[in-house]
Design a protein around this motif. Structure first.
Motif, PDB file in Angstrom:
ATOM      1  N   LEU A 211      -7.633   9.636  -5.034  1.00  0.00           N
ATOM      2  CA  LEU A 211      -7.835   8.180  -5.003  1.00  0.00           C
ATOM      3  C   LEU A 211      -6.536   7.435  -4.713  1.00  0.00           C
ATOM      4  O   LEU A 211      -6.536   6.430  -4.005  1.00  0.00           O
ATOM      5  CB  LEU A 211      -8.434   7.685  -6.316  1.00  0.00           C
ATOM      6  CG  LEU A 211      -9.889   8.041  -6.563  1.00  0.00           C
ATOM      7  CD1 LEU A 211     -10.320   7.614  -7.966  1.00  0.00           C
ATOM      8  CD2 LEU A 211     -10.786   7.399  -5.518  1.00  0.00           C
ATOM      9  N   LEU A 212      -5.430   7.947  -5.246  1.00  0.00           N
ATOM     10  CA  LEU A 212      -4.140   7.300  -4.987  1.00  0.00           C
ATOM     11  C   LEU A 212      -3.685   7.558  -3.551  1.00  0.00           C
ATOM     12  O   LEU A 212      -3.139   6.657  -2.903  1.00  0.00           O
ATOM     13  CB  LEU A 212      -3.090   7.765  -5.996  1.00  0.00           C
ATOM     14  CG  LEU A 212      -3.376   7.446  -7.466  1.00  0.00           C
ATOM     15  CD1 LEU A 212      -2.216   7.867  -8.343  1.00  0.00           C
ATOM     16  CD2 LEU A 212      -3.720   5.989  -7.677  1.00  0.00           C
TER      17      LEU A 212
ATOM     18  N   HIS B  61       0.846  -1.196   0.000  1.00  0.00           N
ATOM     19  CA  HIS B  61       0.000   0.000   0.000  1.00  0.00           C
ATOM     20  C   HIS B  61       0.880   1.244   0.000  1.00  0.00           C
ATOM     21  O   HIS B  61       0.975   1.969   0.994  1.00  0.00           O
ATOM     22  CB  HIS B  61      -0.972  -0.011   1.179  1.00  0.00           C
ATOM     23  CG  HIS B  61      -2.163  -0.859   0.915  1.00  0.00           C
ATOM     24  ND1 HIS B  61      -3.267  -0.402   0.240  1.00  0.00           N
ATOM     25  CD2 HIS B  61      -2.413  -2.151   1.185  1.00  0.00           C
ATOM     26  CE1 HIS B  61      -4.151  -1.369   0.122  1.00  0.00           C
ATOM     27  NE2 HIS B  61      -3.643  -2.454   0.689  1.00  0.00           N
ATOM     28  N   CYS B  62       1.529   1.459  -1.135  1.00  0.00           N
ATOM     29  CA  CYS B  62       2.323   2.654  -1.347  1.00  0.00           C
ATOM     30  C   CYS B  62       2.168   3.056  -2.807  1.00  0.00           C
ATOM     31  O   CYS B  62       1.558   2.329  -3.598  1.00  0.00           O
ATOM     32  CB  CYS B  62       3.796   2.422  -0.988  1.00  0.00           C
ATOM     33  SG  CYS B  62       4.704   1.340  -2.100  1.00  0.00           S
ATOM     34  N   LEU B  63       2.696   4.209  -3.150  1.00  0.00           N
ATOM     35  CA  LEU B  63       2.648   4.688  -4.525  1.00  0.00           C
ATOM     36  C   LEU B  63       4.034   4.622  -5.135  1.00  0.00           C
ATOM     37  O   LEU B  63       5.045   4.669  -4.425  1.00  0.00           O
ATOM     38  CB  LEU B  63       2.136   6.134  -4.567  1.00  0.00           C
ATOM     39  CG  LEU B  63       0.759   6.386  -3.973  1.00  0.00           C
ATOM     40  CD1 LEU B  63       0.395   7.859  -4.078  1.00  0.00           C
ATOM     41  CD2 LEU B  63      -0.293   5.513  -4.632  1.00  0.00           C
ATOM     42  N   LEU B  64       4.070   4.525  -6.454  1.00  0.00           N
ATOM     43  CA  LEU B  64       5.319   4.538  -7.207  1.00  0.00           C
ATOM     44  C   LEU B  64       5.349   5.815  -8.029  1.00  0.00           C
ATOM     45  O   LEU B  64       4.352   6.161  -8.669  1.00  0.00           O
ATOM     46  CB  LEU B  64       5.400   3.319  -8.128  1.00  0.00           C
ATOM     47  CG  LEU B  64       5.213   1.954  -7.454  1.00  0.00           C
ATOM     48  CD1 LEU B  64       5.196   0.847  -8.501  1.00  0.00           C
ATOM     49  CD2 LEU B  64       6.294   1.717  -6.418  1.00  0.00           C
ATOM     50  N   LEU B  65       6.481   6.499  -8.024  1.00  0.00           N
ATOM     51  CA  LEU B  65       6.637   7.750  -8.753  1.00  0.00           C
ATOM     52  C   LEU B  65       7.810   7.617  -9.715  1.00  0.00           C
ATOM     53  O   LEU B  65       8.947   7.420  -9.285  1.00  0.00           O
ATOM     54  CB  LEU B  65       6.874   8.905  -7.767  1.00  0.00           C
ATOM     55  CG  LEU B  65       7.042  10.295  -8.363  1.00  0.00           C
ATOM     56  CD1 LEU B  65       5.744  10.759  -9.030  1.00  0.00           C
ATOM     57  CD2 LEU B  65       7.475  11.279  -7.282  1.00  0.00           C
ATOM     58  N   TYR B  66       7.505   7.681 -11.023  1.00  0.00           N
ATOM     59  CA  TYR B  66       8.509   7.496 -12.068  1.00  0.00           C
ATOM     60  C   TYR B  66       8.695   8.769 -12.887  1.00  0.00           C
ATOM     61  O   TYR B  66       7.707   9.433 -13.215  1.00  0.00           O
ATOM     62  CB  TYR B  66       8.045   6.434 -13.068  1.00  0.00           C
ATOM     63  CG  TYR B  66       8.011   5.028 -12.587  1.00  0.00           C
ATOM     64  CD1 TYR B  66       9.110   4.199 -12.735  1.00  0.00           C
ATOM     65  CD2 TYR B  66       6.856   4.493 -12.023  1.00  0.00           C
ATOM     66  CE1 TYR B  66       9.067   2.876 -12.323  1.00  0.00           C
ATOM     67  CE2 TYR B  66       6.810   3.168 -11.603  1.00  0.00           C
ATOM     68  CZ  TYR B  66       7.918   2.368 -11.762  1.00  0.00           C
ATOM     69  OH  TYR B  66       7.871   1.067 -11.348  1.00  0.00           O
TER      70      TYR B  66
ATOM     71  N   PHE C  90      10.691   6.423  -7.176  1.00  0.00           N
ATOM     72  CA  PHE C  90      10.481   6.629  -5.754  1.00  0.00           C
ATOM     73  C   PHE C  90       9.276   5.816  -5.321  1.00  0.00           C
ATOM     74  O   PHE C  90       8.351   5.589  -6.107  1.00  0.00           O
ATOM     75  CB  PHE C  90      10.139   8.104  -5.457  1.00  0.00           C
ATOM     76  CG  PHE C  90      11.274   9.051  -5.654  1.00  0.00           C
ATOM     77  CD1 PHE C  90      12.283   9.166  -4.714  1.00  0.00           C
ATOM     78  CD2 PHE C  90      11.313   9.864  -6.771  1.00  0.00           C
ATOM     79  CE1 PHE C  90      13.319  10.060  -4.888  1.00  0.00           C
ATOM     80  CE2 PHE C  90      12.342  10.763  -6.956  1.00  0.00           C
ATOM     81  CZ  PHE C  90      13.348  10.866  -6.019  1.00  0.00           C
ATOM     82  N   GLU C  91       9.282   5.412  -4.074  1.00  0.00           N
ATOM     83  CA  GLU C  91       8.077   4.898  -3.434  1.00  0.00           C
ATOM     84  C   GLU C  91       7.601   5.983  -2.482  1.00  0.00           C
ATOM     85  O   GLU C  91       8.415   6.642  -1.833  1.00  0.00           O
ATOM     86  CB  GLU C  91       8.362   3.616  -2.648  1.00  0.00           C
ATOM     87  CG  GLU C  91       8.726   2.448  -3.527  1.00  0.00           C
ATOM     88  CD  GLU C  91       9.046   1.174  -2.742  1.00  0.00           C
ATOM     89  OE1 GLU C  91       9.111   0.118  -3.377  1.00  0.00           O
ATOM     90  OE2 GLU C  91       9.247   1.249  -1.502  1.00  0.00           O
ATOM     91  N   ILE C  92       6.290   6.153  -2.406  1.00  0.00           N
ATOM     92  CA  ILE C  92       5.695   7.129  -1.490  1.00  0.00           C
ATOM     93  C   ILE C  92       4.843   6.349  -0.502  1.00  0.00           C
ATOM     94  O   ILE C  92       3.881   5.683  -0.897  1.00  0.00           O
ATOM     95  CB  ILE C  92       4.841   8.169  -2.238  1.00  0.00           C
ATOM     96  CG1 ILE C  92       5.673   8.857  -3.324  1.00  0.00           C
ATOM     97  CG2 ILE C  92       4.257   9.180  -1.251  1.00  0.00           C
ATOM     98  CD1 ILE C  92       4.853   9.726  -4.267  1.00  0.00           C
ATOM     99  N   TRP C  93       5.217   6.401   0.767  1.00  0.00           N
ATOM    100  CA  TRP C  93       4.572   5.631   1.824  1.00  0.00           C
ATOM    101  C   TRP C  93       3.965   6.550   2.876  1.00  0.00           C
ATOM    102  O   TRP C  93       4.548   7.591   3.202  1.00  0.00           O
ATOM    103  CB  TRP C  93       5.602   4.769   2.556  1.00  0.00           C
ATOM    104  CG  TRP C  93       6.174   3.641   1.795  1.00  0.00           C
ATOM    105  CD1 TRP C  93       7.143   3.698   0.840  1.00  0.00           C
ATOM    106  CD2 TRP C  93       5.840   2.257   1.932  1.00  0.00           C
ATOM    107  NE1 TRP C  93       7.427   2.433   0.384  1.00  0.00           N
ATOM    108  CE2 TRP C  93       6.645   1.529   1.037  1.00  0.00           C
ATOM    109  CE3 TRP C  93       4.943   1.569   2.752  1.00  0.00           C
ATOM    110  CZ2 TRP C  93       6.572   0.152   0.930  1.00  0.00           C
ATOM    111  CZ3 TRP C  93       4.875   0.195   2.640  1.00  0.00           C
ATOM    112  CH2 TRP C  93       5.674  -0.499   1.738  1.00  0.00           C
ATOM    113  N   SER C  94       2.880   6.126   3.459  1.00  0.00           N
ATOM    114  CA  SER C  94       2.399   6.730   4.701  1.00  0.00           C
ATOM    115  C   SER C  94       3.488   6.473   5.738  1.00  0.00           C
ATOM    116  O   SER C  94       4.046   5.370   5.799  1.00  0.00           O
ATOM    117  CB  SER C  94       1.097   6.054   5.136  1.00  0.00           C
ATOM    118  OG  SER C  94       0.895   6.190   6.510  1.00  0.00           O
TER     119      SER C  94
END
Length: 159
Positions: free
Chosen positions: A106-107, A52-57, A126-130
């Motif tokens: 939503l993301l 449960h994280c986002l990926l930033l490219y 990058f990964e974006i995590w809480s």
């Protein structure tokens, strides 16, 4: 982040960042110039299909990944799942004049992002995590010795 001839930037390190009330994340200054130069400030944010994280490219790197994922056989249910999740959630974002990106609601909801987040360099992305999810995940990873899970290729590297 370092640059070389024709290669992509390398993102390293971990950064604690606050998201503002509008859902904007300020990319650390040390990455901004390269992102502007190499990707013209154009980025793609999508979900991680396993965490449960986002990926930033950076956009150029994402386009290569997207082409490879789309070229996979869509009749395979596992491939179709990845295509739906990874490409389906992919959203273009742009660095604004202050070096911020707007993370879609939503993301942010998927990754449980509130005010405090962790931006984790992973080489090409990058990964974006809480912050709370990151802390809990790190504790779990550190508590597990993971020796049974390591692929043989990783066993050959001396860290």
């Amino acid at each position: 982040m370092e640059n070389c001839g024709g290669c992509y930037p390398v993102f390293r390190g971990i950064n604690a960042i606050n998201i503002d009330a509008k859902g904007r994340l300020a990319v650390p200054a040390r990455y901004r110039a390269s992102l502007s130069e190499r990707a013209h400030g154009q980025l793609i944010v999508t979900i991680d299909t396993d965490e449960h994280c986002l990926l930033l490219y950076p956009l150029p790197f994402w386009e290569e990944i997207e082409q490879k994922v789309q070229a996979l056989p869509a009749l395979n249910p596992a491939v179709r799942r990845i295509q739906r999740l990874l490409i389906g959630h992919a959203t273009e974002v742009e660095l604004d004049a202050n070096g911020r990106i707007l993370l879609p609601g939503l993301l942010r909801e998927y990754a449980q992002l509130e005010k405090e987040v962790m931006l984790v360099g992973q080489g090409n992305k990058f990964e974006i995590w809480s912050k709370s999810v990151w802390t809990t995940s790190c504790e779990g990873w550190l508590d597990s010795d993971g020796s049974n899970e390591l692929p043989p290729e990783l066993m050959t590297i001396s860290l």
